[in-house]
Scaffold this motif. Structure first.
Motif, PDB file in Angstrom:
ATOM      1  N   ALA A   1       9.202  -0.234   5.188  1.00 49.16           N
ATOM      2  CA  ALA A   1       8.731   0.772   4.438  1.00 49.16           C
ATOM      3  C   ALA A   1       9.349   1.966   3.816  1.00 49.16           C
TER       4      ALA A   1
ATOM      5  N   ALA B   1      10.080  -0.850   1.059  1.00 48.78           N
ATOM      6  CA  ALA B   1       8.895  -0.843   0.112  1.00 48.78           C
ATOM      7  C   ALA B   1       8.502   0.551  -0.570  1.00 48.78           C
TER       8      ALA B   1
ATOM      9  N   SER C   1       6.127   2.631   0.902  1.00 43.98           N
ATOM     10  CA  SER C   1       5.081   2.549   1.154  1.00 43.98           C
ATOM     11  C   SER C   1       4.411   2.122   2.461  1.00 43.98           C
TER      12      SER C   1
ATOM     13  N   ASN D   1       2.046  -0.570   3.341  1.00 44.53           N
ATOM     14  CA  ASN D   1       2.578  -1.932   3.006  1.00 44.53           C
ATOM     15  C   ASN D   1       3.613  -2.917   3.514  1.00 44.53           C
TER      16      ASN D   1
ATOM     17  N   ASN E   1       5.048  -5.966   6.517  1.00 39.57           N
ATOM     18  CA  ASN E   1       4.373  -7.747   6.652  1.00 39.57           C
ATOM     19  C   ASN E   1       4.518  -7.049   8.389  1.00 39.57           C
ATOM     20  N   THR E   2       3.458  -8.010   9.420  1.00 39.08           N
ATOM     21  CA  THR E   2       3.654  -7.392  10.089  1.00 39.08           C
ATOM     22  C   THR E   2       4.792  -8.844  11.447  1.00 39.08           C
TER      23      THR E   2
ATOM     24  N   SER F   1       2.365  -3.649  14.381  1.00 36.24           N
ATOM     25  CA  SER F   1       2.308  -3.623  13.042  1.00 36.24           C
ATOM     26  C   SER F   1       1.441  -3.001  12.889  1.00 36.24           C
TER      27      SER F   1
ATOM     28  N   ARG G   1       1.051   0.789  10.603  1.00 35.18           N
ATOM     29  CA  ARG G   1       0.762   0.204   8.923  1.00 35.18           C
ATOM     30  C   ARG G   1      -0.685   1.807   8.641  1.00 35.18           C
ATOM     31  N   GLU G   2      -1.274   1.804  10.227  1.00 38.98           N
ATOM     32  CA  GLU G   2      -2.438   2.336  10.023  1.00 38.98           C
ATOM     33  C   GLU G   2      -1.758   4.250  10.263  1.00 38.98           C
TER      34      GLU G   2
ATOM     35  N   SER H   1      -0.477   4.899   6.339  1.00 36.72           N
ATOM     36  CA  SER H   1      -0.900   5.367   5.499  1.00 36.72           C
ATOM     37  C   SER H   1      -1.788   6.953   5.746  1.00 36.72           C
TER      38      SER H   1
END
Length: 104
Positions: free
Chosen positions: A70, A73, A75, A77, A79-80, A88, A92-93, A96
């Motif tokens: 994170a 990136a 962000s 976005n 990878n799992t 994972s 992300r959720e 975000s």
């Protein structure tokens, strides 16, 4: 024209932002993102599935990878992580939501 005192390097407002609580099947994941100079500098887990020894082991492997990715990136976005699909997705959720609050 005069130069701004401190140009924003990233797309986020400095501060610490807490993400939503996300369901990771075996438990809940919640993270907080630290933004410095407009960039993600740290993502910390406030909660993660830890009631089973398998969950503790998997997440001890996955959490540093998710955090590092994170930050790279800049962000949510990421990878799992193999073997940690639910964590994972929940990472992300939650991230975000934190980053949406930090958007300029």
């Amino acid at each position: 024209p005069p130069m701004p005192m401190k140009p924003m390097m990233g797309g986020y407002t400095d501060g610490v932002y807490t993400g939503s609580v996300a369901d990771a099947f075996y438990g809940l994941v919640q993270v907080k993102a630290t933004i410095v100079s407009g960039r993600i500098t740290d993502v910390a887990f406030l909660s993660y599935p830890s009631d089973r020894s398998t969950s503790v082991y998997i997440n001890s492997q996955a959490m540093p990878l998710l955090t590092q990715e994170a930050i790279q990136a800049q962000s949510a976005n990421v990878n799992t992580v193999s073997g940690a699909t639910a964590t994972s997705g929940a990472f992300r959720e939650s991230l975000s939501v934190a980053l949406a609050a930090a958007k300029i």
